[in-house]
Scaffold this motif. Structure first.
Motif, PDB file in Angstrom:
ATOM      1  N   LYS A  87     -16.843 -15.423 -12.326  1.00 43.98           N
ATOM      2  CA  LYS A  87     -17.810 -16.397 -12.070  1.00 43.98           C
ATOM      3  C   LYS A  87     -18.806 -15.787 -11.131  1.00 43.98           C
ATOM      4  N   SER A  88     -19.735 -16.514 -10.928  1.00 44.84           N
ATOM      5  CA  SER A  88     -20.949 -16.136 -10.108  1.00 44.84           C
ATOM      6  C   SER A  88     -21.128 -17.148  -8.955  1.00 44.84           C
ATOM      7  N   PRO A  89     -20.146 -17.048  -7.977  1.00 40.59           N
ATOM      8  CA  PRO A  89     -20.241 -18.147  -6.931  1.00 40.59           C
ATOM      9  C   PRO A  89     -21.282 -17.890  -5.865  1.00 40.59           C
ATOM     10  N   ASP A  90     -21.809 -18.886  -5.452  1.00 46.39           N
ATOM     11  CA  ASP A  90     -22.897 -19.090  -4.296  1.00 46.39           C
ATOM     12  C   ASP A  90     -22.303 -18.400  -3.171  1.00 46.39           C
ATOM     13  N   PRO A  91     -23.028 -18.011  -2.058  1.00 48.47           N
ATOM     14  CA  PRO A  91     -22.405 -17.484  -0.867  1.00 48.47           C
ATOM     15  C   PRO A  91     -21.796 -18.478  -0.227  1.00 48.47           C
ATOM     16  N   ASP A  92     -21.953 -19.670  -0.312  1.00 55.00           N
ATOM     17  CA  ASP A  92     -21.098 -20.751   0.569  1.00 55.00           C
ATOM     18  C   ASP A  92     -19.930 -21.041  -0.406  1.00 55.00           C
ATOM     19  N   ASP A  93     -19.815 -20.719  -1.384  1.00 47.48           N
ATOM     20  CA  ASP A  93     -18.670 -21.360  -2.153  1.00 47.48           C
ATOM     21  C   ASP A  93     -17.419 -20.648  -1.623  1.00 47.48           C
ATOM     22  N   ARG A  97     -13.988 -15.954  -6.500  1.00 41.92           N
ATOM     23  CA  ARG A  97     -14.223 -14.700  -6.407  1.00 41.92           C
ATOM     24  C   ARG A  97     -13.141 -13.674  -6.723  1.00 41.92           C
TER      25      ARG A  97
END
Length: 140
Positions: A87-93, A97
């Motif tokens: 995935k490409s999670p956002d920093p706040d997710d 990861r």
């Protein structure tokens, strides 16, 4: 080549530390200390994925550990048909990861189908042979 060792775990959160203990025992029996922490961490991620995404009909997941040609291979199999992807999670997710970390720590990883259904997600680590090798294992 060492004989692969397999153990089945229930699909429950408590199974992740149990799977880590299993891997610690196997690596200890085989005198493998190189990449120990990386292997344990990757197993934790793959076992967690099997618990969270292992399919509604799956009551368990399997962990198989093998060592051949200076390569430690860990497979986590579950009955789900879907293939995991990075995935490409956002920093706040707070999730998403796991496979990114497996990709960063391991020397390789992938997915193979299982018969009659399901899949096994594997990860591999090149192991230095400066240590005493497991019984029955000989380097190439």
């Amino acid at each position: 080549m060492s004989r692969p060792v397999t153990r089945r775990f229930p699909r429950a959160d408590a199974a992740v530390p149990e799977a880590r203990s299993f891997l610690r025992q196997v690596l200890g029996d085989w005198n493998i200390t190189d990449r120990f922490d990386d292997a344990l961490y990757c197993l934790s991620e793959l076992a967690t994925n099997a618990i969270v995404h292992g399919g509604a009909g799956g009551e368990h997941f399997d962990v198989q550990v093998s060592f051949a040609d200076n390569c430690l291979r860990i497979e986590v199999g579950d009955p789900a048909e879907g293939r995991p992807s990075m995935k490409s999670p956002d920093p706040d997710d707070t999730a998403g990861r796991g496979l990114l970390l497996v990709d960063a720590l391991a020397d390789g990883w992938g997915v193979v189908p299982c018969v009659p259904r399901g899949k096994a997600v594997w990860t591999e680590f090149k192991i230095e042979t400066q240590q005493e090798l497991p019984t029955g294992v000989r380097p190439c």
